[in-house]
Design a protein around this motif. Sequence first.
Motif, mmCIF file in Angstrom:
data_model
loop_
_atom_site.group_PDB
_atom_site.id
_atom_site.type_symbol
_atom_site.label_atom_id
_atom_site.label_comp_id
_atom_site.label_asym_id
_atom_site.label_seq_id
_atom_site.Cartn_x
_atom_site.Cartn_y
_atom_site.Cartn_z
ATOM 1 N N LEU A 80 6.217 52.009 49.031
ATOM 2 C CA LEU A 80 6.508 52.476 50.621
ATOM 3 C C LEU A 80 5.399 51.995 51.406
ATOM 4 O O LEU A 80 5.565 51.896 52.407
ATOM 5 N N THR A 81 4.089 51.472 50.774
ATOM 6 C CA THR A 81 3.091 50.988 51.649
ATOM 7 C C THR A 81 3.351 49.501 52.088
ATOM 8 O O THR A 81 2.579 48.936 52.905
ATOM 9 N N LEU A 82 4.231 48.858 51.224
ATOM 10 C CA LEU A 82 4.648 47.394 51.546
ATOM 11 C C LEU A 82 5.430 47.207 52.717
ATOM 12 O O LEU A 82 6.270 47.893 52.940
ATOM 13 N N ASP A 83 4.999 46.219 53.807
ATOM 14 C CA ASP A 83 5.656 46.138 54.982
ATOM 15 C C ASP A 83 7.196 45.613 54.795
ATOM 16 O O ASP A 83 7.442 44.675 53.850
ATOM 17 N N GLY A 84 8.067 46.411 55.259
ATOM 18 C CA GLY A 84 9.459 46.018 55.159
ATOM 19 C C GLY A 84 10.183 46.882 54.128
ATOM 20 O O GLY A 84 11.627 46.988 54.349
ATOM 21 N N ILE A 85 9.544 47.547 53.201
ATOM 22 C CA ILE A 85 10.247 48.294 52.413
ATOM 23 C C ILE A 85 10.647 49.796 52.884
ATOM 24 O O ILE A 85 9.546 50.741 53.368
ATOM 25 N N LYS A 86 11.878 50.107 52.907
ATOM 26 C CA LYS A 86 12.332 51.503 53.713
ATOM 27 C C LYS A 86 12.704 52.763 52.758
ATOM 28 O O LYS A 86 12.577 53.770 53.175
ATOM 29 N N LEU A 87 13.070 52.476 51.554
ATOM 30 C CA LEU A 87 13.515 53.286 50.539
ATOM 31 C C LEU A 87 13.429 52.752 49.003
ATOM 32 O O LEU A 87 13.597 51.612 48.956
ATOM 33 N N VAL A 88 13.056 53.748 48.469
ATOM 34 C CA VAL A 88 12.969 53.400 46.938
ATOM 35 C C VAL A 88 13.595 54.632 46.081
ATOM 36 O O VAL A 88 13.237 55.636 46.173
ATOM 37 N N ASP A 89 14.566 54.173 45.540
ATOM 38 C CA ASP A 89 15.512 55.326 44.786
ATOM 39 C C ASP A 89 15.078 55.169 43.197
ATOM 40 O O ASP A 89 15.083 53.847 42.582
ATOM 41 N N ILE A 90 14.790 56.174 42.664
ATOM 42 C CA ILE A 90 14.486 56.184 41.078
ATOM 43 C C ILE A 90 15.504 56.870 40.214
ATOM 44 O O ILE A 90 16.202 57.745 40.731
ATOM 45 N N ASN A 91 15.970 55.893 39.273
ATOM 46 C CA ASN A 91 17.221 56.547 38.562
ATOM 47 C C ASN A 91 16.353 56.998 36.827
ATOM 48 O O ASN A 91 16.065 55.988 36.108
ATOM 49 N N MET A 92 16.307 58.270 36.996
ATOM 50 C CA MET A 92 15.829 58.575 35.623
ATOM 51 C C MET A 92 16.947 59.050 34.422
ATOM 52 O O MET A 92 16.497 59.382 33.599
#
Length: 86
Positions: free
Chosen positions: A35-47
């Motif tokens: 999420l610190t990368l410019d342009g990334i707005k969401l990270v979804d985790i699949n457990m």
Amino acid sequence: MSLISEHIIPGPNGRVFGTDASNQRELECIKKRLLTLDGIKLVDINMEIFPREITVFTSKLVSVEDVEKKVQTTSFHAIAKDNIEL
């Protein structure tokens, strides 16, 4: 190689990456770093599956290589899966 295979295209599909991180704490660390990368707005985790997957959603073109390198800073790896057909 093409624009689509080398980048994450903004939109509702995102890009799926497989990772060798296995528990929630490790995956949350990866999410926080991405999420610190410019342009990334969401990270979804699949457990629910193994190996674990993360889906990265962007607001602009982001290089797959940049995502992979950022995950490596957490001592884990992320490998982009095949493209989703548009």
